[in-house]
Every structure is written in structure tokens, then in C-alpha cells.
Design a protein around this motif. Structure first.
Motif, PDB file in Angstrom:
ATOM      1  N   ALA A 131       0.826  -1.219   0.000  1.00 46.17           N
ATOM      2  CA  ALA A 131       0.000   0.000   0.000  1.00 46.17           C
ATOM      3  C   ALA A 131       0.854   1.260   0.000  1.00 46.17           C
ATOM      4  O   ALA A 131       0.360   2.345  -0.331  1.00 46.17           O
ATOM      5  CB  ALA A 131      -0.937   0.005   1.205  1.00 46.17           C
ATOM      6  N   GLU A 143      -5.810   6.112  -6.678  1.00 50.16           N
ATOM      7  CA  GLU A 143      -6.997   6.179  -5.814  1.00 50.16           C
ATOM      8  C   GLU A 143      -7.181   4.890  -5.023  1.00 50.16           C
ATOM      9  O   GLU A 143      -7.414   4.916  -3.811  1.00 50.16           O
ATOM     10  CB  GLU A 143      -8.239   6.463  -6.667  1.00 50.16           C
ATOM     11  CG  GLU A 143      -9.483   6.756  -5.847  1.00 50.16           C
ATOM     12  CD  GLU A 143     -10.667   7.162  -6.705  1.00 50.16           C
ATOM     13  OE1 GLU A 143     -11.809   6.986  -6.235  1.00 50.16           O
ATOM     14  OE2 GLU A 143     -10.462   7.640  -7.834  1.00 50.16           O
ATOM     15  N   ARG A 144      -7.050   3.745  -5.704  1.00 49.53           N
ATOM     16  CA  ARG A 144      -7.206   2.466  -5.019  1.00 49.53           C
ATOM     17  C   ARG A 144      -6.140   2.282  -3.944  1.00 49.53           C
ATOM     18  O   ARG A 144      -6.441   1.880  -2.814  1.00 49.53           O
ATOM     19  CB  ARG A 144      -7.114   1.323  -6.036  1.00 49.53           C
ATOM     20  CG  ARG A 144      -7.086  -0.062  -5.372  1.00 49.53           C
ATOM     21  CD  ARG A 144      -6.947  -1.181  -6.391  1.00 49.53           C
ATOM     22  NE  ARG A 144      -5.757  -1.085  -7.209  1.00 49.53           N
ATOM     23  CZ  ARG A 144      -4.536  -1.409  -6.794  1.00 49.53           C
ATOM     24  NH1 ARG A 144      -4.322  -1.835  -5.541  1.00 49.53           N
ATOM     25  NH2 ARG A 144      -3.501  -1.307  -7.612  1.00 49.53           N
ATOM     26  N   GLN A 145      -4.905   2.612  -4.279  1.00 49.06           N
ATOM     27  CA  GLN A 145      -3.819   2.412  -3.329  1.00 49.06           C
ATOM     28  C   GLN A 145      -3.932   3.347  -2.129  1.00 49.06           C
ATOM     29  O   GLN A 145      -3.623   2.978  -0.993  1.00 49.06           O
ATOM     30  CB  GLN A 145      -2.471   2.619  -4.032  1.00 49.06           C
ATOM     31  CG  GLN A 145      -1.385   1.746  -3.450  1.00 49.06           C
ATOM     32  CD  GLN A 145      -0.132   1.772  -4.289  1.00 49.06           C
ATOM     33  OE1 GLN A 145      -0.145   1.323  -5.426  1.00 49.06           O
ATOM     34  NE2 GLN A 145       0.926   2.298  -3.735  1.00 49.06           N
ATOM     35  N   THR A 146      -4.411   4.571  -2.369  1.00 50.58           N
ATOM     36  CA  THR A 146      -4.608   5.510  -1.260  1.00 50.58           C
ATOM     37  C   THR A 146      -5.703   5.004  -0.320  1.00 50.58           C
ATOM     38  O   THR A 146      -5.586   5.137   0.904  1.00 50.58           O
ATOM     39  CB  THR A 146      -4.956   6.914  -1.798  1.00 50.58           C
ATOM     40  OG1 THR A 146      -3.894   7.348  -2.669  1.00 50.58           O
ATOM     41  CG2 THR A 146      -5.100   7.919  -0.668  1.00 50.58           C
ATOM     42  N   ARG A 147      -6.737   4.393  -0.883  1.00 53.36           N
ATOM     43  CA  ARG A 147      -7.779   3.782  -0.037  1.00 53.36           C
ATOM     44  C   ARG A 147      -7.190   2.656   0.807  1.00 53.36           C
ATOM     45  O   ARG A 147      -7.522   2.512   1.991  1.00 53.36           O
ATOM     46  CB  ARG A 147      -8.922   3.237  -0.901  1.00 53.36           C
ATOM     47  CG  ARG A 147      -9.886   4.276  -1.429  1.00 53.36           C
ATOM     48  CD  ARG A 147     -11.198   3.647  -1.873  1.00 53.36           C
ATOM     49  NE  ARG A 147     -11.001   2.555  -2.809  1.00 53.36           N
ATOM     50  CZ  ARG A 147     -10.949   2.687  -4.128  1.00 53.36           C
ATOM     51  NH1 ARG A 147     -11.067   3.891  -4.676  1.00 53.36           N
ATOM     52  NH2 ARG A 147     -10.794   1.626  -4.915  1.00 53.36           N
ATOM     53  N   GLU A 148      -6.313   1.858   0.188  1.00 51.82           N
ATOM     54  CA  GLU A 148      -5.683   0.762   0.927  1.00 51.82           C
ATOM     55  C   GLU A 148      -4.816   1.286   2.074  1.00 51.82           C
ATOM     56  O   GLU A 148      -4.788   0.702   3.163  1.00 51.82           O
ATOM     57  CB  GLU A 148      -4.833  -0.087  -0.032  1.00 51.82           C
ATOM     58  CG  GLU A 148      -5.659  -0.880  -1.029  1.00 51.82           C
ATOM     59  CD  GLU A 148      -4.802  -1.565  -2.085  1.00 51.82           C
ATOM     60  OE1 GLU A 148      -3.561  -1.378  -2.060  1.00 51.82           O
ATOM     61  OE2 GLU A 148      -5.363  -2.281  -2.932  1.00 51.82           O
ATOM     62  N   ARG A 150      -5.304   4.148   3.653  1.00 47.87           N
ATOM     63  CA  ARG A 150      -6.235   4.635   4.684  1.00 47.87           C
ATOM     64  C   ARG A 150      -6.770   3.468   5.511  1.00 47.87           C
ATOM     65  O   ARG A 150      -6.889   3.576   6.739  1.00 47.87           O
ATOM     66  CB  ARG A 150      -7.397   5.392   4.049  1.00 47.87           C
ATOM     67  CG  ARG A 150      -7.066   6.803   3.591  1.00 47.87           C
ATOM     68  CD  ARG A 150      -6.522   7.651   4.730  1.00 47.87           C
ATOM     69  NE  ARG A 150      -7.347   7.621   5.906  1.00 47.87           N
ATOM     70  CZ  ARG A 150      -8.312   8.501   6.166  1.00 47.87           C
ATOM     71  NH1 ARG A 150      -8.524   9.502   5.330  1.00 47.87           N
ATOM     72  NH2 ARG A 150      -9.029   8.418   7.260  1.00 47.87           N
ATOM     73  N   ALA A 151      -7.069   2.356   4.852  1.00 50.74           N
ATOM     74  CA  ALA A 151      -7.575   1.180   5.566  1.00 50.74           C
ATOM     75  C   ALA A 151      -6.516   0.633   6.518  1.00 50.74           C
ATOM     76  O   ALA A 151      -6.828   0.222   7.647  1.00 50.74           O
ATOM     77  CB  ALA A 151      -8.005   0.106   4.565  1.00 50.74           C
ATOM     78  N   ASP A 154      -6.453   2.962   9.473  1.00 46.47           N
ATOM     79  CA  ASP A 154      -7.656   2.778  10.294  1.00 46.47           C
ATOM     80  C   ASP A 154      -7.580   1.510  11.139  1.00 46.47           C
ATOM     81  O   ASP A 154      -8.151   1.449  12.235  1.00 46.47           O
ATOM     82  CB  ASP A 154      -8.908   2.729   9.403  1.00 46.47           C
ATOM     83  CG  ASP A 154      -9.235   4.083   8.770  1.00 46.47           C
ATOM     84  OD1 ASP A 154      -8.712   5.112   9.253  1.00 46.47           O
ATOM     85  OD2 ASP A 154      -9.982   4.104   7.779  1.00 46.47           O
ATOM     86  N   ASN A 170       2.652   9.346  -3.020  1.00 47.29           N
ATOM     87  CA  ASN A 170       1.726   8.726  -2.071  1.00 47.29           C
ATOM     88  C   ASN A 170       1.330   9.690  -0.965  1.00 47.29           C
ATOM     89  O   ASN A 170       0.155   9.776  -0.585  1.00 47.29           O
ATOM     90  CB  ASN A 170       2.371   7.479  -1.455  1.00 47.29           C
ATOM     91  CG  ASN A 170       2.814   6.469  -2.489  1.00 47.29           C
ATOM     92  OD1 ASN A 170       3.706   6.746  -3.287  1.00 47.29           O
ATOM     93  ND2 ASN A 170       2.206   5.298  -2.503  1.00 47.29           N
ATOM     94  N   LEU A 174      -2.455  11.380  -0.251  1.00 39.51           N
ATOM     95  CA  LEU A 174      -3.138  11.168   1.028  1.00 39.51           C
ATOM     96  C   LEU A 174      -3.408  12.469   1.771  1.00 39.51           C
ATOM     97  O   LEU A 174      -4.466  12.638   2.391  1.00 39.51           O
ATOM     98  CB  LEU A 174      -2.307  10.236   1.910  1.00 39.51           C
ATOM     99  CG  LEU A 174      -2.902   9.864   3.272  1.00 39.51           C
ATOM    100  CD1 LEU A 174      -4.145   8.996   3.096  1.00 39.51           C
ATOM    101  CD2 LEU A 174      -1.870   9.145   4.136  1.00 39.51           C
TER     102      LEU A 174
END
Length: 202
Positions: A131, A143-148, A150-151, A154, A170, A174
Motif C-alpha cells: 500500500a 486512488e485504489r492504493q490511497t484507499r488501501e 487509509r484502511a 484505520d 503517495n 493522502l
């Protein structure tokens, strides 16, 4: 009888204005330096309290992107840390230790310059983390990698400090911040968002 003050000539006004501007320009660097030190102090204090993220751009690695023959499995084909970058990474790790900052995890992009930076920090076992991989050459996955990412943040348990070593693209995706090589953004997870507490310039 009312006395009137003599009217200042345009030339005198111009000279006074220039003197004022000169005074402001001389004090501006000092104010900027003081502000940077305040940001650094606030960021280090937050990391020392725990529950914060140290999002770091890899140390100095001259150039941009990677050579055309880039291979993830071969550091010789990549843009790597310079001697100055390696010294920079060691010095940053020393600053963590001087401040007694407890680090719960160290994660890094699988690019050699990030893995080397993370290893040279000397803050614990380094976990290669996809990620955090660079998407400089393939913005379609940003976009997909930034979501990963963030997950991943979290899911972190919030103990100590989480150190993430990655790339400029990256970090900018973010946070919206364009960091320098070796710069650390200290972030606080707040109700599903990330608050920028401060920036540590190295």
C-alpha cells in the motif's frame, strides 16, 4: 494660531517605505525559522505522546522516478539513496531515540530507497507494505492504493507511533502536502480523518 506640520515630500515617503520593506524582509527569515522550529517541536511532542503517525518520505535519493529498466526485485536497477541520504536516515532514527519515542510498527514501500531508509532508521523490524509502493509510473492505481493505505491506518491499534516510509506521490495523494526528501508529516487519526499536527524537516 494653529501650526501645521510640514508636508513630507514624496522622496522622504519613498525612503521610509523602502526602509520599512527592508526591515520586514530581514525579519521574515527569522520568523519563518521560528515557525519551522515550533512545527518541529509540536510534531515531536505528538509522537512522544503516542497514537500518532509518522508519514515519511524516503531519504535523499538523487533523481526523479526510476530508470527505464526498473525492476522491483533488483535494487541495482532503481534510484537509490545517496551517501548523504543514508546518513540522513540514520540521523533521523537517532532523533527518535533521543526523544524516547516508542515505535509500535515500521512499514515501508517495497522500493529499495524506502526499505533502506526504514532499515537505517533502526527503529524496529521493517514490514514491506504494498500500500506504500510508488504509483509515480502508474497514476491509474493512485486512488485504489490511497484507499488501501487509509484502511491500513484505520486498522492500526493506536499504540506508540506508527512509522510509514513511502514516496512523495503517495504522501501528496493522502494529505495534499508535497514533502521534501526525509521530511516527516505527523498525523493524528481523528474520527475517520487525518489531522496534520506538524511537519519535521530533516
Amino acid at each position: 494660531m494653529i501650526r501645521r506640520c510640514p508636508t513630507l515630500s514624496l522622496q522622504v515617503l519613498l525612503r521610509l517605505t523602502l526602509l520599512l520593506l527592508a526591515a520586514i524582509s530581514l525579519s521574515a527569515p527569522q520568523l519563518s525559522k521560528a515557525q519551522t522550529q515550533q512545527d518541529n517541536d509540536a510534531a515531536w511532542a505528538a509522537l512522544a505522546r503516542g497514537g500518532h503517525i509518522a508519514l515519511m518520505r524516503h531519504a535523499l535519493a538523487p533523481g526523479t522516478g526510476d530508470p527505464s529498466g526498473f525492476s522491483l526485485d533488483d535494487c541495482a536497477t532503481q534510484r537509490n539513496l545517496s551517501a548523504e541520504g543514508r546518513a540522513q536516515a540514520r540521523a533521523i532514527g537517532e532523533r527518535f531515540r533521543e526523544r524516547g519515542i516508542a515505535v509500535s510498527e515500521v512499514r515501508a514501500s517495497r522500493w529499495c530507497r524506502c526499505l533502506d531508509t526504514a532499515e537505517l532508521l533502526g527503529l524496529g523490524e521493517v514490514i514491506p507494505t504494498p500500500a506504500l509502493n510508488s504509483f509515480f509510473r502508474d497514476r491509474a492505481v493512485a486512488e485504489r492504493q490511497t484507499r488501501e493505505l487509509r484502511a491500513l491506518i484505520d486498522a492500526w491499534n493506536g499504540e506508540g507511533a506508527l512509522v510509514l516510509v513511502t514516496h512523495q506521490v503517495n504522501i501528496t495523494a493522502l494529505t495534499g502536502v508535497y514533502p521534501r526528501s526525509g521530511e516527516i508529516l505527523v498525523l493524528a487519526p481523528e474520527d475517520g480523518a487525518l489531522e496534520l499536527v506538524g511537519r519535521i524537516e530533516n
